[in-house]
Design a protein around this motif. Structure first.
Motif, short mmCIF file in Angstrom:
data_model
loop_
_atom_site.label_atom_id
_atom_site.label_comp_id
_atom_site.label_asym_id
_atom_site.label_seq_id
_atom_site.Cartn_x
_atom_site.Cartn_y
_atom_site.Cartn_z
N VAL A 268 0.98 -1.11 -0.21
CA VAL A 268 0.08 0.18 -0.03
C VAL A 268 1.02 1.40 -0.10
CG1 VAL A 268 -1.53 1.33 1.39
CG2 VAL A 268 -2.03 -0.97 0.98
N TRP A 269 1.71 1.32 0.89
CA TRP A 269 2.64 2.43 0.84
C TRP A 269 3.78 2.56 -0.34
CZ3 TRP A 269 2.80 6.74 3.72
CH2 TRP A 269 1.62 6.80 4.62
N PHE A 271 2.40 1.92 -3.31
CA PHE A 271 1.49 2.61 -4.28
C PHE A 271 1.47 4.19 -3.84
CE2 PHE A 271 -0.11 -1.30 -5.47
CZ PHE A 271 -0.02 -1.32 -6.94
N ILE A 272 1.36 4.41 -2.50
CA ILE A 272 1.37 5.94 -2.02
C ILE A 272 2.52 6.62 -2.37
CG2 ILE A 272 1.46 7.33 0.01
CD1 ILE A 272 -0.54 5.45 1.29
N TYR A 274 4.42 5.99 -4.82
CA TYR A 274 4.18 6.02 -6.44
C TYR A 274 3.44 7.26 -6.97
CZ TYR A 274 2.83 5.05 -11.08
OH TYR A 274 2.81 5.09 -12.54
N LEU A 275 2.39 7.38 -6.02
CA LEU A 275 1.62 8.60 -6.19
C LEU A 275 2.18 9.88 -6.08
CD1 LEU A 275 -1.72 7.07 -4.47
CD2 LEU A 275 -1.51 7.53 -6.80
N VAL A 276 3.10 9.95 -4.81
CA VAL A 276 3.82 11.06 -4.73
C VAL A 276 4.75 11.39 -5.76
CG1 VAL A 276 5.58 12.06 -3.02
CG2 VAL A 276 3.53 10.74 -2.08
N LEU A 278 4.22 10.52 -8.64
CA LEU A 278 3.40 11.10 -10.05
C LEU A 278 3.49 12.72 -9.74
CD1 LEU A 278 0.69 8.50 -10.68
CD2 LEU A 278 2.68 9.05 -12.26
N ILE A 279 3.11 12.99 -8.37
CA ILE A 279 2.90 14.49 -8.37
C ILE A 279 4.13 15.02 -8.67
CG2 ILE A 279 2.88 16.25 -6.55
CD1 ILE A 279 1.06 14.35 -5.13
N ARG A 281 6.39 14.12 -10.98
CA ARG A 281 6.26 14.10 -12.38
C ARG A 281 5.61 14.98 -12.98
NH1 ARG A 281 9.14 12.34 -15.87
NH2 ARG A 281 7.59 11.46 -17.29
N LEU B 149 -4.05 8.74 1.92
CA LEU B 149 -4.76 8.41 0.54
C LEU B 149 -5.84 9.66 0.54
CD1 LEU B 149 -5.09 4.80 0.31
CD2 LEU B 149 -4.26 6.40 -1.24
N LEU B 152 -4.43 12.90 -0.77
CA LEU B 152 -4.11 12.92 -2.24
C LEU B 152 -5.26 12.62 -3.09
CD1 LEU B 152 -1.21 10.02 -1.67
CD2 LEU B 152 -0.68 12.40 -2.62
N TYR B 155 -6.22 16.22 -3.43
CA TYR B 155 -5.34 16.92 -4.00
C TYR B 155 -5.37 16.90 -5.50
CZ TYR B 155 -0.87 19.06 -5.38
OH TYR B 155 0.15 19.78 -6.00
N PHE B 156 -5.19 15.40 -6.01
CA PHE B 156 -5.43 15.20 -7.42
C PHE B 156 -6.30 15.80 -8.53
CE2 PHE B 156 -1.90 12.00 -6.63
CZ PHE B 156 -1.12 12.38 -7.54
N MET B 195 -1.15 11.04 -16.35
CA MET B 195 -0.71 10.67 -15.02
C MET B 195 -1.66 10.95 -13.85
SD MET B 195 3.38 11.57 -14.76
CE MET B 195 3.43 13.29 -15.95
N ALA B 199 -3.32 8.21 -11.28
CA ALA B 199 -3.35 8.49 -9.85
C ALA B 199 -4.75 8.30 -9.23
CB ALA B 199 -2.72 9.72 -9.57
N ILE B 202 -5.67 4.71 -9.44
CA ILE B 202 -5.23 3.75 -8.46
C ILE B 202 -5.89 4.30 -6.87
CG2 ILE B 202 -2.85 3.70 -6.98
CD1 ILE B 202 -1.60 4.16 -9.77
N MET B 206 -7.64 1.61 -4.26
CA MET B 206 -7.14 1.32 -3.06
C MET B 206 -7.88 1.71 -1.85
SD MET B 206 -2.99 2.28 -3.59
CE MET B 206 -2.65 2.53 -1.69
#
Lengths: 292, 435
Positions: A268-269, A271-272, A274-276, A278-279, A281, B149, B152, B155-156, B195, B199, B202, B206
């Motif tokens: 899970v973390w 993925f988290i 990975y999400l950070v 993505l931000i 990127r 989560l 996020l 935010y997204f 992207m 996100a 995902i 999740m």
């Protein structure tokens, strides 16, 4: 006008008087009782119980205060003062100067009085107790275990057998006594017995405390004789705390609990993170596009 | 034509400065927070003895409040994730409302736990000496994960709105700095959109199991303890269903308030209330079903050891509260919302309030009566230990946390659009093209 004023005053007096009367009537009926209790040769204890009438029943009365005397209500006879707990119970030990002379003083007289309060009037009770004891013998012949009790009472300075008295055999447990067999009655030599057939857990070596007792007898009080014997099933020491168990310390966490949750947490973390990423990127792409 | 519509949407959905009611509302919330903080200082100085918690009721309204916050936070996963994955078209105006409720609630759920600690200075021990065997540790892990989560998830979808704010909104220096810091880099390029879309997908996937586990784990804090009323294998599902109900109720209340205050009738329509009303009925019936299981089955058996607890709820000290919660918090909303007229905004708001207030007291009824009915009697304690009524410090701190959560939502709404602007424009464009 005068007559009506007089009438008003008379009415007020009547009202106050009736309130007073009502207040007096509101006092509850209470009951106090004493039980003389002794285990083996240990110093006796006086168990005081207070109850209050609620409807048709008497229920435990907590917080009742009072005094207990030996023989007579004098300063010399005062054993102590008590206040009952939530269950309406108070325990009083006899002072050493009295406890050491009990044999010579028997029969013993105890008086208890609950002090009057706004809610109840003073209430008294007294008991007369003859000193008694239970001699307990435990035998085992050909795997047959037997509990034999002999009840003796102190009369004219001599211990004599007590016939026709109810006696209960038991195993002492944490909260109450576990009965062994039916209630027995002493024969003409003051003896009663029962066969011990139960299987019950003991301590690490199988020790249990077994006993015989006369319960709340009006002549002798509550008298018990107890002995420790290895008639219980030995309890195996639970050393699982030192193994990897759910109740062990953190360095003894079971492997499955270390592996599976940590795999889930890491995934899970992952993925988290990975999400950070993505931000970061998205930010980089945006800044790059602005510069272009 | 298209630009006109877009401009109108931007103009309608821009964050608005507080009017007089907004200032009064925010001031009240700040005052309540300050009073709560003062009470907490008193608790820190004198210890938990300032609370009414004793040997019997060792968990009081702090834990009830914690469970309430965790419950209401579940709405984030319901509206944003479940509706997004199932492609519910009307969800757009509700997604940000539900997500900010989730974030605010989960922040204060964490604080409510710290408030309940006798030695909060040792909070870091939870991480330093973590024991995975303890359900409390599982709760710490899932709450931290869910909070991250949820932030996020807030935010997204906010990213595309930030350049719109930078371009169109005339705010203070701080506001402009904030918007630039958070989203000046969003250009809406294909790569960025890809992207961001990835996100959100995902997170949507999740957050559902994480949200379910956060409340299931919270229920396990109770169910792994052998006590009357808690010793149940149904507790996870029972808690989750209750959480969805209170979350949906919270969204309905927020929808009504934002719609009225910011005049969003064009965006949060009666249709939205109608849909949410139907969802509320379904969730209330589901929660009612679990309540029947949790109370009727033990009541049918009426085990001696559980009798005191059950009777305290059915006919005893807590009966008025218990039946009020069942009736007003579940049965009345079901009956009222079954009818189309009941699903009008004002009625929905009242029913939403019933559900939310009922849910708070329901958590109190789950925690306290059980603790006051232990299987083994506790000896040698003062009689007062057998009762529990929170002290002023407990009320002040609890009300302070509730006010704090509302304050976070209020400040967020002051700074950011409560309805996603970019998504609304996109939807309007699609409609326009279809016409």
């Amino acid at each position: 006008m005068k007559r009506s004023r007089f009438f008003l005053i008379a009415l007020s007096i009547l009202w106050i008087a009736s309130l007073q009367l009502l207040a007096q009537e509101e006092k509850s009926a209470i009951k106090v009782s004493i039980v003389y209790t002794q285990v083996n040769d240990q110093p006796p204890i006086l168990k005081l119980t207070t109850k209050v009438k609620a409807g048709k029943k008497f229920t435990p009365l907590g917080g009742a205060e009072g005094s207990v005397w030996y023989n007579e209500e004098t300063k010399e006879g005062l054993i102590g003062q008590f206040k009952t707990d939530k269950q309406g119970l108070a325990l009083i030990s006899l002072p050493p100067q009295l406890a050491t002379r009990l044999d010579s003083l028997s029969p013993l007289k105890f008086i208890a009085a609950v002090s009057a309060t706004a809610k109840w009037d003073e209430e008294k009770t007294e008991i007369e107790v003859t000193r008694a004891k239970i001699e307990l013998a435990l035998t085992e012949v050909d795997s047959v275990r037997k509990m034999e009790a002999k009840v003796l009472a102190l009369k004219d300075g001599k211990w004599i057998e007590v016939p026709d008295t109810e006696i209960k055999f038991f195993v002492k447990r944490l909260f109450s006594d576990f009965p062994v067999g039916e209630t027995a009655t002493t024969d003409n030599v003051g003896a009663a017995s029962t066969e011990y057939k139960i299987v019950i857990p003991g301590d690490l070596e199988g020790n249990i405390i077994v006993g015989a007792k006369i319960d709340d007898n009006e002549t002798y009080g509550t008298i018990s004789g107890m002995k420790t014997i290895k008639w219980g099933t030995p309890t195996e020491a639970d050393n699982s705390f030192y193994d990897r168990t759910l109740w062990a310390a953190r360095d003894k966490t079971p492997y499955w609990l270390l592996i599976f949750p940590n795999v889930i947490i890491a995934t899970v973390w992952g993925f988290i993170f990975y999400l950070v990423y993505l931000i970061i990127r998205i930010r980089k792409v945006g800044i790059h596009d602005s510069n272009v | 034509m298209k630009t006109e519509i877009d401009n109108q949407i931007v103009q309608d959905l821009m964050p608005q400065k507080f009017g007089r009611p907004g200032v009064i509302w925010t001031t009240i919330l700040i005052i309540l927070c300050v009073i709560g903080f003062g009470a907490y200082i008193s608790q820190l100085r004198n210890g938990l003895v300032v609370t009414a918690m004793r040997d019997y009721a060792s968990w009081g309204i702090y834990i009830s409040n914690f469970v309430f916050f965790v419950a209401i936070s579940l709405v984030g996963s319901l509206i944003t994730a479940i509706f997004r994955l199932t492609n519910v078209q009307w969800r757009t105006p509700l997604t940000r409302i539900s997500e900010i409720i989730a974030v605010a609630a989960i922040i204060f759920a964490s604080l409510a736990i710290i408030v309940d600690m006798g030695r909060p200075d040792r909070f870091y021990h939870l991480f330093l000496f973590a024991r995975l065997q303890s359900p409390i540790m599982w709760d710490v892990i899932v709450i931290t994960t869910y909070l991250t989560l949820s932030v996020l998830f807030l935010y997204f979808p906010l990213l595309p709105d930030l350049p719109i704010l930078i371009k169109n909104y005339k705010g203070s220096k701080f506001e402009m700095w904030l918007y630039k810091f958070l989203g000046s880099f969003w250009k809406g390029t294909a790569a960025q959109r890809l992207m961001s879309h990835r996100a959100v997908k995902i997170i949507s996937i999740m957050i559902i199991p994480i949200a379910l586990s956060i409340h299931t784990v919270t229920s396990w804090l109770f169910a792994t303890t052998y006590r009357p009323g808690w010793d149940s294998t149904n507790f996870g599902a029972y808690f989750v269903s209750g959480a969805f109900l209170v979350g949906a109720g919270g969204v309905v209340v927020a929808m009504f308030v934002f719609r009225k205050y910011y005049k969003l009738e064009k965006y949060i329509t009666e249709k939205h209330f109608d849909h949410m009303g139907k969802i509320l009925v379904m969730l209330a019936l589901l929660y009612l079903y679990f309540n029947v299981n949790e109370y009727l089955v033990p009541a049918f058996k009426m085990k001696k050891a559980e009798e005191h607890h059950l009777m305290s709820l059915f006919t005893g000290n807590y009966s008025l509260l218990f039946w009020s919660v069942i009736l007003l918090g579940m049965i009345v909303p079901v009956i009222v919302l079954l009818f189309p007229k009941g699903r009008k905004p004002t009625t929905m708001f009242i029913m939403g309030m019933f559900v939310v207030v009922g849910a708070w007291f329901k958590r109190f009824l789950i925690v306290t009566p059980t603790l006051l009915s232990p299987f083994l009697p506790i000896y040698d304690v003062p009689e007062s230990y057998g009762k529990y009524f929170p002290t002023w410090e407990e009320w002040a701190i609890t009300i302070g946390t509730l006010a704090g959560a509302l304050l976070i939502i209020t400040i967020f709404v002051r700074l950011f659009p409560i309805i996603p602007i970019h998504e609304t424009i996109e939807e309007a464009d699609v409609k326009h093209k279809m016409i």
